[in-house]
Design an enzyme around this catalytic site. Structure first.
Site, PDB file in Angstrom:
ATOM      1  N   GLN A   1     -12.711  57.492  62.170  1.00 29.89           N
ATOM      2  CA  GLN A   1     -12.823  58.872  61.712  1.00 29.89           C
ATOM      3  C   GLN A   1     -11.463  59.446  61.334  1.00 29.89           C
ATOM      4  O   GLN A   1     -11.325  60.085  60.285  1.00 29.89           O
ATOM      5  CB  GLN A   1     -13.493  59.722  62.796  1.00 29.89           C
ATOM      6  CG  GLN A   1     -14.955  59.370  63.034  1.00 29.89           C
ATOM      7  CD  GLN A   1     -15.577  60.200  64.140  1.00 29.89           C
ATOM      8  OE1 GLN A   1     -14.960  61.133  64.651  1.00 29.89           O
ATOM      9  NE2 GLN A   1     -16.793  59.856  64.509  1.00 29.89           N
TER      10      GLN A   1
ATOM     11  N   ASP B   1     -19.735  51.588  69.562  1.00 26.25           N
ATOM     12  CA  ASP B   1     -20.977  52.332  69.757  1.00 26.25           C
ATOM     13  C   ASP B   1     -22.043  51.533  70.491  1.00 26.25           C
ATOM     14  O   ASP B   1     -23.083  52.089  70.871  1.00 26.25           O
ATOM     15  CB  ASP B   1     -21.544  52.790  68.413  1.00 26.25           C
ATOM     16  CG  ASP B   1     -20.751  53.930  67.810  1.00 26.25           C
ATOM     17  OD1 ASP B   1     -20.072  54.659  68.563  1.00 26.25           O
ATOM     18  OD2 ASP B   1     -20.795  54.094  66.574  1.00 26.25           O
TER      19      ASP B   1
END
Length: 451
Positions: free
Chosen positions: A173, A319
Protein backbone atom coordinates in the site's frame (compact mmCIF):
# COMPACT_ATOMS: atom_id res chain seq x y z
CA UNK A 1 -24.55 -7.62 14.16
CA UNK A 2 -24.78 -10.70 11.97
CA UNK A 3 -23.59 -14.18 12.86
CA UNK A 4 -22.52 -17.20 10.83
CA UNK A 5 -22.94 -20.74 12.12
CA UNK A 6 -20.87 -23.50 10.46
CA UNK A 7 -20.95 -27.16 11.48
CA UNK A 8 -18.62 -30.09 10.76
CA UNK A 9 -18.30 -31.20 7.15
CA UNK A 10 -17.97 -34.72 5.77
CA UNK A 11 -16.47 -34.20 2.31
CA UNK A 12 -16.01 -31.16 0.09
CA UNK A 13 -16.12 -31.38 -3.70
CA UNK A 14 -16.53 -28.93 -6.53
CA UNK A 15 -15.10 -26.69 -9.21
CA UNK A 16 -15.80 -23.06 -8.37
CA UNK A 17 -14.82 -19.45 -9.09
CA UNK A 18 -14.24 -16.86 -6.39
CA UNK A 19 -15.03 -13.14 -6.77
CA UNK A 20 -12.53 -10.73 -8.29
CA UNK A 21 -9.31 -9.75 -6.61
CA UNK A 22 -9.77 -7.00 -4.03
CA UNK A 23 -6.29 -5.50 -4.38
CA UNK A 24 -6.54 -5.31 -8.17
CA UNK A 25 -10.10 -3.94 -8.05
CA UNK A 26 -8.97 -0.97 -5.93
CA UNK A 27 -6.02 -0.23 -8.20
CA UNK A 28 -7.92 -0.69 -11.45
CA UNK A 29 -10.55 1.83 -10.32
CA UNK A 30 -7.93 4.41 -9.37
CA UNK A 31 -5.88 4.09 -12.53
CA UNK A 32 -8.99 4.12 -14.72
CA UNK A 33 -10.07 7.33 -12.95
CA UNK A 34 -6.67 8.89 -13.74
CA UNK A 35 -6.80 7.83 -17.39
CA UNK A 36 -8.01 10.07 -20.22
CA UNK A 37 -11.03 8.28 -21.60
CA UNK A 38 -13.36 5.42 -20.76
CA UNK A 39 -12.11 2.18 -19.24
CA UNK A 40 -14.01 -1.09 -18.80
CA UNK A 41 -13.29 -3.37 -15.84
CA UNK A 42 -14.75 -6.88 -15.70
CA UNK A 43 -14.59 -9.07 -12.62
CA UNK A 44 -14.68 -6.04 -10.32
CA UNK A 45 -15.22 -6.98 -6.67
CA UNK A 46 -18.29 -5.16 -5.28
CA UNK A 47 -17.17 -5.61 -1.69
CA UNK A 48 -17.54 -3.00 1.00
CA UNK A 49 -13.86 -2.05 0.76
CA UNK A 50 -13.81 -1.64 -3.02
CA UNK A 51 -17.08 0.27 -2.97
CA UNK A 52 -15.45 2.70 -0.53
CA UNK A 53 -12.85 3.46 -3.19
CA UNK A 54 -15.58 3.85 -5.80
CA UNK A 55 -17.55 6.30 -3.64
CA UNK A 56 -14.44 8.39 -2.93
CA UNK A 57 -13.71 8.64 -6.65
CA UNK A 58 -17.30 9.70 -7.34
CA UNK A 59 -16.89 12.44 -4.72
CA UNK A 60 -13.86 13.62 -6.74
CA UNK A 61 -16.00 13.94 -9.86
CA UNK A 62 -15.36 10.56 -11.50
CA UNK A 63 -18.33 8.89 -13.20
CA UNK A 64 -18.50 5.15 -12.58
CA UNK A 65 -21.35 3.05 -13.94
CA UNK A 66 -22.19 -0.63 -13.41
CA UNK A 67 -22.95 -2.48 -16.65
CA UNK A 68 -23.39 -5.74 -14.73
CA UNK A 69 -22.96 -6.62 -11.04
CA UNK A 70 -19.19 -7.07 -11.54
CA UNK A 71 -18.55 -4.98 -14.67
CA UNK A 72 -17.93 -1.26 -14.37
CA UNK A 73 -17.24 1.53 -16.81
CA UNK A 74 -15.02 4.33 -15.52
CA UNK A 75 -15.00 7.69 -17.29
CA UNK A 76 -11.50 8.87 -16.49
CA UNK A 77 -10.78 12.50 -15.68
CA UNK A 78 -7.06 12.45 -16.46
CA UNK A 79 -4.19 13.06 -14.06
CA UNK A 80 -5.32 16.63 -13.36
CA UNK A 81 -9.10 16.41 -13.69
CA UNK A 82 -10.35 15.65 -10.18
CA UNK A 83 -12.83 18.03 -8.55
CA UNK A 84 -12.15 19.28 -5.02
CA UNK A 85 -14.27 17.20 -2.61
CA UNK A 86 -17.03 19.06 -0.81
CA UNK A 87 -16.63 17.05 2.40
CA UNK A 88 -14.21 14.56 3.96
CA UNK A 89 -13.76 11.40 1.89
CA UNK A 90 -14.99 8.36 3.81
CA UNK A 91 -12.71 5.33 3.32
CA UNK A 92 -14.91 3.21 5.61
CA UNK A 93 -12.71 0.30 6.82
CA UNK A 94 -10.41 0.18 3.80
CA UNK A 95 -6.73 0.84 4.41
CA UNK A 96 -6.03 0.36 0.71
CA UNK A 97 -8.49 3.12 -0.17
CA UNK A 98 -6.96 5.54 2.30
CA UNK A 99 -3.30 4.94 1.57
CA UNK A 100 -3.55 4.81 -2.24
CA UNK A 101 -5.79 7.86 -2.41
CA UNK A 102 -3.33 9.72 -0.19
CA UNK A 103 -0.69 9.24 -2.89
CA UNK A 104 -2.95 10.64 -5.60
CA UNK A 105 -4.38 13.50 -3.55
CA UNK A 106 -0.89 14.59 -2.46
CA UNK A 107 -0.41 15.92 -6.00
CA UNK A 108 -3.73 17.74 -6.36
CA UNK A 109 -4.00 21.56 -6.14
CA UNK A 110 -6.70 21.47 -3.48
CA UNK A 111 -7.21 20.47 0.13
CA UNK A 112 -8.81 17.13 0.96
CA UNK A 113 -9.49 15.13 4.08
CA UNK A 114 -9.51 11.32 4.33
CA UNK A 115 -11.24 9.61 7.22
CA UNK A 116 -12.83 6.27 7.99
CA UNK A 117 -14.35 4.00 10.60
CA UNK A 118 -12.76 3.97 14.07
CA UNK A 119 -10.80 0.80 13.27
CA UNK A 120 -9.23 2.34 10.19
CA UNK A 121 -8.48 5.57 12.03
CA UNK A 122 -6.37 3.57 14.49
CA UNK A 123 -4.09 2.15 11.79
CA UNK A 124 -0.62 3.71 11.19
CA UNK A 125 -0.53 6.37 8.46
CA UNK A 126 2.71 8.22 9.13
CA UNK A 127 4.54 5.62 7.06
CA UNK A 128 2.84 7.03 3.94
CA UNK A 129 2.59 10.65 5.06
CA UNK A 130 6.32 11.17 5.77
CA UNK A 131 7.68 10.33 2.29
CA UNK A 132 4.92 12.34 0.64
CA UNK A 133 6.00 15.36 2.67
CA UNK A 134 9.50 14.85 1.33
CA UNK A 135 8.00 14.94 -2.16
CA UNK A 136 6.53 18.37 -1.41
CA UNK A 137 2.99 17.62 -0.27
CA UNK A 138 1.46 18.88 2.97
CA UNK A 139 0.08 15.77 4.70
CA UNK A 140 -1.11 16.13 8.27
CA UNK A 141 -2.04 13.19 10.48
CA UNK A 142 -3.77 12.94 13.84
CA UNK A 143 -0.84 11.72 15.93
CA UNK A 144 0.22 9.39 13.15
CA UNK A 145 -3.29 8.23 12.28
CA UNK A 146 -6.29 9.33 10.24
CA UNK A 147 -8.05 11.64 9.63
CA UNK A 148 -5.51 12.82 7.07
CA UNK A 149 -5.52 16.39 5.78
CA UNK A 150 -3.79 16.66 2.41
CA UNK A 151 -2.75 19.64 0.29
CA UNK A 152 -0.80 19.34 -2.93
CA UNK A 153 2.53 21.07 -3.58
CA UNK A 154 2.63 24.85 -3.44
CA UNK A 155 5.91 25.37 -5.28
CA UNK A 156 6.01 27.54 -8.41
CA UNK A 157 5.57 24.55 -10.72
CA UNK A 158 2.90 22.87 -8.63
CA UNK A 159 4.62 19.50 -8.93
CA UNK A 160 5.88 16.92 -6.50
CA UNK A 161 9.57 16.07 -6.39
CA UNK A 162 10.86 12.64 -7.30
CA UNK A 163 12.58 10.92 -4.38
CA UNK A 164 14.24 7.66 -3.41
CA UNK A 165 12.45 6.12 -0.45
CA UNK A 166 13.51 3.00 1.43
CA UNK A 167 10.61 1.20 3.06
CA UNK A 168 11.33 0.12 6.62
CA UNK A 169 8.47 -2.39 6.54
CA UNK A 170 7.32 -4.20 3.39
CA UNK A 171 4.03 -2.59 2.33
CA UNK A 172 2.34 -2.82 -1.03
CA UNK A 173 0.00 0.00 0.00
CA UNK A 174 2.75 2.47 0.85
CA UNK A 175 4.74 1.45 -2.22
CA UNK A 176 1.68 1.97 -4.40
CA UNK A 177 0.88 5.35 -2.84
CA UNK A 178 4.38 6.60 -3.65
CA UNK A 179 4.32 5.21 -7.18
CA UNK A 180 0.97 6.91 -7.79
CA UNK A 181 2.35 10.17 -6.41
CA UNK A 182 5.36 9.63 -8.67
CA UNK A 183 3.10 9.94 -11.71
CA UNK A 184 2.98 13.68 -10.88
CA UNK A 185 6.64 14.21 -9.96
CA UNK A 186 9.27 16.33 -11.70
CA UNK A 187 11.51 13.30 -12.11
CA UNK A 188 11.70 9.58 -11.34
CA UNK A 189 10.46 8.22 -8.03
CA UNK A 190 12.10 5.11 -6.60
CA UNK A 191 10.82 2.85 -3.84
CA UNK A 192 13.29 0.36 -2.37
CA UNK A 193 11.64 -2.64 -0.73
CA UNK A 194 13.08 -4.76 2.08
CA UNK A 195 11.16 -7.71 0.62
CA UNK A 196 8.99 -8.02 -2.52
CA UNK A 197 5.41 -7.01 -1.65
CA UNK A 198 2.55 -7.58 -4.09
CA UNK A 199 3.19 -5.86 -7.41
CA UNK A 200 -0.30 -5.27 -8.84
CA UNK A 201 0.25 -1.51 -9.15
CA UNK A 202 3.45 -2.02 -11.12
CA UNK A 203 1.80 -4.50 -13.46
CA UNK A 204 -1.16 -2.22 -14.13
CA UNK A 205 1.03 0.83 -14.74
CA UNK A 206 3.06 -1.12 -17.28
CA UNK A 207 -0.25 -2.33 -18.79
CA UNK A 208 -1.01 1.35 -19.39
CA UNK A 209 2.37 1.94 -21.00
CA UNK A 210 4.05 3.76 -18.11
CA UNK A 211 7.84 3.57 -17.97
CA UNK A 212 8.33 1.57 -14.79
CA UNK A 213 11.55 -0.29 -14.06
CA UNK A 214 12.43 -2.90 -11.47
CA UNK A 215 16.07 -3.42 -10.56
CA UNK A 216 16.45 -5.81 -7.65
CA UNK A 217 14.58 -4.34 -4.67
CA UNK A 218 14.17 -0.93 -6.35
CA UNK A 219 11.01 0.04 -8.25
CA UNK A 220 11.24 3.28 -10.26
CA UNK A 221 8.42 5.08 -12.04
CA UNK A 222 8.99 7.83 -14.60
CA UNK A 223 6.16 10.38 -14.79
CA UNK A 224 4.04 10.03 -17.95
CA UNK A 225 2.37 12.85 -19.86
CA UNK A 226 -0.95 11.01 -19.63
CA UNK A 227 -2.50 7.65 -18.84
CA UNK A 228 -4.54 5.86 -21.52
CA UNK A 229 -7.82 4.07 -20.81
CA UNK A 230 -7.90 0.27 -20.80
CA UNK A 231 -10.05 -2.85 -20.73
CA UNK A 232 -9.27 -5.35 -18.01
CA UNK A 233 -10.63 -8.63 -16.68
CA UNK A 234 -9.75 -9.03 -13.01
CA UNK A 235 -8.91 -12.59 -11.92
CA UNK A 236 -10.36 -14.26 -8.84
CA UNK A 237 -8.86 -13.29 -5.50
CA UNK A 238 -6.27 -15.79 -4.28
CA UNK A 239 -6.76 -14.60 -0.69
CA UNK A 240 -10.44 -15.57 -0.94
CA UNK A 241 -9.64 -18.87 -2.63
CA UNK A 242 -7.25 -19.68 0.23
CA UNK A 243 -10.12 -20.33 2.66
CA UNK A 244 -11.73 -22.90 0.39
CA UNK A 245 -8.44 -24.54 -0.58
CA UNK A 246 -7.42 -25.02 3.06
CA UNK A 247 -10.89 -26.38 3.83
CA UNK A 248 -10.38 -29.00 1.13
CA UNK A 249 -6.99 -29.96 2.57
CA UNK A 250 -8.42 -30.47 6.06
CA UNK A 251 -11.75 -32.23 5.47
CA UNK A 252 -11.16 -35.93 4.67
CA UNK A 253 -12.17 -37.12 1.21
CA UNK A 254 -12.21 -33.60 -0.26
CA UNK A 255 -11.04 -32.20 -3.58
CA UNK A 256 -11.79 -28.62 -4.63
CA UNK A 257 -10.73 -26.73 -7.75
CA UNK A 258 -10.79 -22.93 -7.91
CA UNK A 259 -10.63 -21.69 -11.51
CA UNK A 260 -9.74 -18.30 -12.94
CA UNK A 261 -7.84 -17.26 -9.84
CA UNK A 262 -4.86 -14.90 -9.76
CA UNK A 263 -1.59 -16.73 -9.13
CA UNK A 264 0.77 -13.76 -8.99
CA UNK A 265 3.92 -15.07 -7.27
CA UNK A 266 3.97 -12.09 -4.90
CA UNK A 267 0.65 -13.38 -3.51
CA UNK A 268 1.03 -17.17 -3.45
CA UNK A 269 3.45 -17.75 -0.59
CA UNK A 270 0.73 -19.83 1.07
CA UNK A 271 0.97 -22.42 -1.70
CA UNK A 272 4.70 -22.83 -1.09
CA UNK A 273 4.13 -23.23 2.64
CA UNK A 274 1.28 -25.73 2.21
CA UNK A 275 3.40 -27.83 -0.14
CA UNK A 276 6.21 -27.78 2.45
CA UNK A 277 3.64 -29.06 4.97
CA UNK A 278 2.85 -31.97 2.66
CA UNK A 279 -0.30 -30.65 1.02
CA UNK A 280 -1.41 -32.04 -2.31
CA UNK A 281 -2.03 -28.77 -4.13
CA UNK A 282 -1.19 -27.87 -7.72
CA UNK A 283 -1.67 -25.04 -10.20
CA UNK A 284 -2.73 -25.30 -13.84
CA UNK A 285 -1.84 -22.03 -15.56
CA UNK A 286 -4.09 -20.34 -18.12
CA UNK A 287 -2.70 -18.70 -21.25
CA UNK A 288 -1.63 -15.11 -20.60
CA UNK A 289 -4.17 -12.45 -21.64
CA UNK A 290 -3.58 -9.60 -19.22
CA UNK A 291 -1.11 -8.14 -16.74
CA UNK A 292 -1.63 -10.89 -14.15
CA UNK A 293 -0.92 -14.66 -14.24
CA UNK A 294 -4.14 -16.68 -13.87
CA UNK A 295 -4.84 -20.35 -13.38
CA UNK A 296 -6.78 -23.09 -11.63
CA UNK A 297 -5.68 -24.26 -8.19
CA UNK A 298 -6.58 -27.80 -7.12
CA UNK A 299 -6.41 -28.93 -3.49
CA UNK A 300 -6.97 -32.47 -2.21
CA UNK A 301 -7.29 -33.64 1.40
CA UNK A 302 -3.81 -34.20 2.81
CA UNK A 303 -1.88 -35.09 5.95
CA UNK A 304 0.07 -32.01 7.01
CA UNK A 305 3.22 -31.49 9.06
CA UNK A 306 4.36 -28.39 10.92
CA UNK A 307 6.83 -25.94 9.36
CA UNK A 308 8.67 -22.73 10.22
CA UNK A 309 7.87 -19.53 8.26
CA UNK A 310 9.86 -16.30 8.22
CA UNK A 311 11.61 -13.84 5.93
CA UNK A 312 10.43 -12.97 2.43
CA UNK A 313 7.74 -15.68 2.43
CA UNK A 314 5.85 -13.72 5.09
CA UNK A 315 5.30 -10.79 2.74
CA UNK A 316 3.95 -13.11 0.03
CA UNK A 317 1.21 -14.47 2.30
CA UNK A 318 0.56 -11.70 4.82
CA UNK A 319 -3.24 -12.00 4.43
CA UNK A 320 -3.25 -15.80 4.65
CA UNK A 321 -1.78 -16.31 8.12
CA UNK A 322 -5.16 -16.60 9.88
CA UNK A 323 -6.26 -19.51 7.68
CA UNK A 324 -2.77 -21.02 7.82
CA UNK A 325 -3.14 -21.14 11.61
CA UNK A 326 -6.25 -23.32 11.21
CA UNK A 327 -4.32 -25.64 8.91
CA UNK A 328 -1.53 -25.75 11.50
CA UNK A 329 -3.97 -26.91 14.23
CA UNK A 330 -4.49 -30.08 12.18
CA UNK A 331 -0.84 -30.58 11.20
CA UNK A 332 1.51 -32.93 13.01
CA UNK A 333 4.20 -31.07 14.90
CA UNK A 334 4.98 -27.43 15.56
CA UNK A 335 4.30 -24.56 13.14
CA UNK A 336 6.21 -21.36 13.87
CA UNK A 337 5.53 -17.97 12.26
CA UNK A 338 8.02 -15.12 12.69
CA UNK A 339 8.72 -11.74 11.03
CA UNK A 340 4.97 -11.10 10.79
CA UNK A 341 4.57 -8.18 13.22
CA UNK A 342 2.56 -6.37 10.53
CA UNK A 343 -0.34 -8.66 11.49
CA UNK A 344 -0.76 -6.58 14.63
CA UNK A 345 -1.83 -3.47 12.68
CA UNK A 346 -4.37 -4.99 10.29
CA UNK A 347 -8.15 -4.68 10.70
CA UNK A 348 -7.51 -6.17 14.13
CA UNK A 349 -4.42 -7.23 16.02
CA UNK A 350 -4.56 -10.48 14.09
CA UNK A 351 -2.01 -12.23 16.26
CA UNK A 352 -3.81 -11.51 19.54
CA UNK A 353 -7.30 -12.07 18.09
CA UNK A 354 -6.33 -15.30 16.34
CA UNK A 355 -4.73 -16.74 19.47
CA UNK A 356 -7.70 -15.76 21.62
CA UNK A 357 -10.36 -17.25 19.37
CA UNK A 358 -8.56 -20.46 18.36
CA UNK A 359 -7.80 -21.18 22.02
CA UNK A 360 -11.54 -21.02 22.65
CA UNK A 361 -11.88 -23.91 20.22
CA UNK A 362 -9.20 -25.95 21.97
CA UNK A 363 -6.23 -25.13 19.75
CA UNK A 364 -2.76 -25.07 21.27
CA UNK A 365 -1.41 -21.76 20.02
CA UNK A 366 0.91 -19.23 21.63
CA UNK A 367 1.57 -15.64 20.54
CA UNK A 368 4.97 -14.22 19.66
CA UNK A 369 5.76 -10.51 19.31
CA UNK A 370 6.02 -11.01 15.54
CA UNK A 371 3.95 -14.16 14.96
CA UNK A 372 2.71 -17.27 16.71
CA UNK A 373 3.41 -20.96 17.41
CA UNK A 374 0.83 -23.69 16.82
CA UNK A 375 1.20 -27.20 18.27
CA UNK A 376 -0.72 -29.82 16.35
CA UNK A 377 -2.73 -31.75 15.80
CA UNK A 378 -5.49 -30.50 18.08
CA UNK A 379 -9.11 -31.61 18.38
CA UNK A 380 -11.17 -28.49 17.88
CA UNK A 381 -14.49 -27.97 19.64
CA UNK A 382 -17.54 -25.93 18.73
CA UNK A 383 -18.19 -22.58 20.29
CA UNK A 384 -19.31 -18.97 19.94
CA UNK A 385 -16.52 -16.73 18.64
CA UNK A 386 -15.90 -13.06 17.85
CA UNK A 387 -14.69 -11.76 14.47
CA UNK A 388 -13.06 -8.74 16.19
CA UNK A 389 -14.40 -6.69 13.27
CA UNK A 390 -11.98 -8.47 10.92
CA UNK A 391 -13.23 -10.06 7.70
CA UNK A 392 -10.36 -12.53 7.37
CA UNK A 393 -10.64 -13.65 10.98
CA UNK A 394 -14.40 -14.19 10.53
CA UNK A 395 -13.87 -16.51 7.54
CA UNK A 396 -10.97 -18.27 9.24
CA UNK A 397 -13.11 -19.16 12.24
CA UNK A 398 -15.91 -20.34 9.95
CA UNK A 399 -13.52 -22.75 8.22
CA UNK A 400 -12.39 -24.01 11.64
CA UNK A 401 -16.00 -25.05 12.18
CA UNK A 402 -15.69 -27.55 9.33
CA UNK A 403 -13.13 -29.61 11.27
CA UNK A 404 -14.45 -29.06 14.81
CA UNK A 405 -16.53 -31.63 16.69
CA UNK A 406 -19.42 -29.19 16.95
CA UNK A 407 -20.77 -26.08 15.28
CA UNK A 408 -18.86 -22.79 15.40
CA UNK A 409 -20.82 -19.53 15.49
CA UNK A 410 -18.95 -16.39 14.42
CA UNK A 411 -20.40 -13.13 15.68
CA UNK A 412 -19.71 -10.00 13.65
CA UNK A 413 -19.83 -12.03 10.43
CA UNK A 414 -21.09 -9.05 8.42
CA UNK A 415 -17.44 -8.04 8.05
CA UNK A 416 -17.04 -10.89 5.56
CA UNK A 417 -18.66 -8.59 3.00
CA UNK A 418 -15.60 -6.33 3.21
CA UNK A 419 -13.73 -8.73 0.91
CA UNK A 420 -15.71 -11.85 0.02
CA UNK A 421 -19.36 -11.34 -0.90
CA UNK A 422 -20.79 -14.75 -1.70
CA UNK A 423 -18.57 -16.64 0.78
CA UNK A 424 -21.46 -18.64 2.24
CA UNK A 425 -23.02 -19.66 -1.10
CA UNK A 426 -19.65 -20.99 -2.23
CA UNK A 427 -19.34 -23.02 0.97
CA UNK A 428 -22.66 -24.63 0.16
CA UNK A 429 -21.61 -25.17 -3.45
CA UNK A 430 -18.68 -27.35 -2.39
CA UNK A 431 -20.81 -29.40 -0.01
CA UNK A 432 -21.04 -27.60 3.34
CA UNK A 433 -24.54 -28.55 4.51
CA UNK A 434 -24.55 -27.23 8.06
CA UNK A 435 -24.29 -23.46 7.54
CA UNK A 436 -26.64 -20.70 8.60
CA UNK A 437 -26.42 -16.91 8.41
CA UNK A 438 -28.38 -14.79 10.92
CA UNK A 439 -28.77 -11.10 10.25
CA UNK A 440 -28.68 -8.27 12.75
CA UNK A 441 -32.46 -8.24 13.08
CA UNK A 442 -32.50 -11.86 14.20
CA UNK A 443 -33.63 -13.41 10.93
CA UNK A 444 -31.72 -16.27 9.38
CA UNK A 445 -31.07 -17.72 5.97
CA UNK A 446 -29.10 -20.58 4.57
CA UNK A 447 -27.26 -18.20 2.29
CA UNK A 448 -25.67 -14.79 2.60
CA UNK A 449 -25.37 -13.14 -0.78
CA UNK A 450 -22.98 -10.33 -1.64
CA UNK A 451 -24.02 -6.75 -2.31
Amino acid sequence: MSSLRVGPAVSLRGCIRVPGDKSISHRALLLAALAEGTSRIEGFLPSHDCLATLRCLEALGVEVTFQEPTTVTVHGRGLHGFDPPREPLDCARSGTTMRLLTGVLAAQPFRSVLTGDPGLNRRPMERVAEPLRRMGADVQTADGHAPLTIQGPKNSRGRLHGIVHRLQVPSAQVKSALLLAGLYADGPTTVVEPAPARDHTERLLRWQGVDLRVEGPAVTVYPPARLPPFSLRIPGDFSSAAFLLVAALLVPGSEVTVTGVGVNPTRTGLLDVLRAMGAEVRVSYDSASGPEPVGAVIARASQLSGVEISGDTVVRMIDEFPILAVAATQAHGRTVVRDAAELRVKESDRIAALVEELRRLGARIDPLPDGFVVYGPSSLHGGILDSHGDHRLAMTLAIAGLVADGAVTVQGAERIQDSFPGFVPLLEEIGVDDVEWSDAAGGSDRLADGP
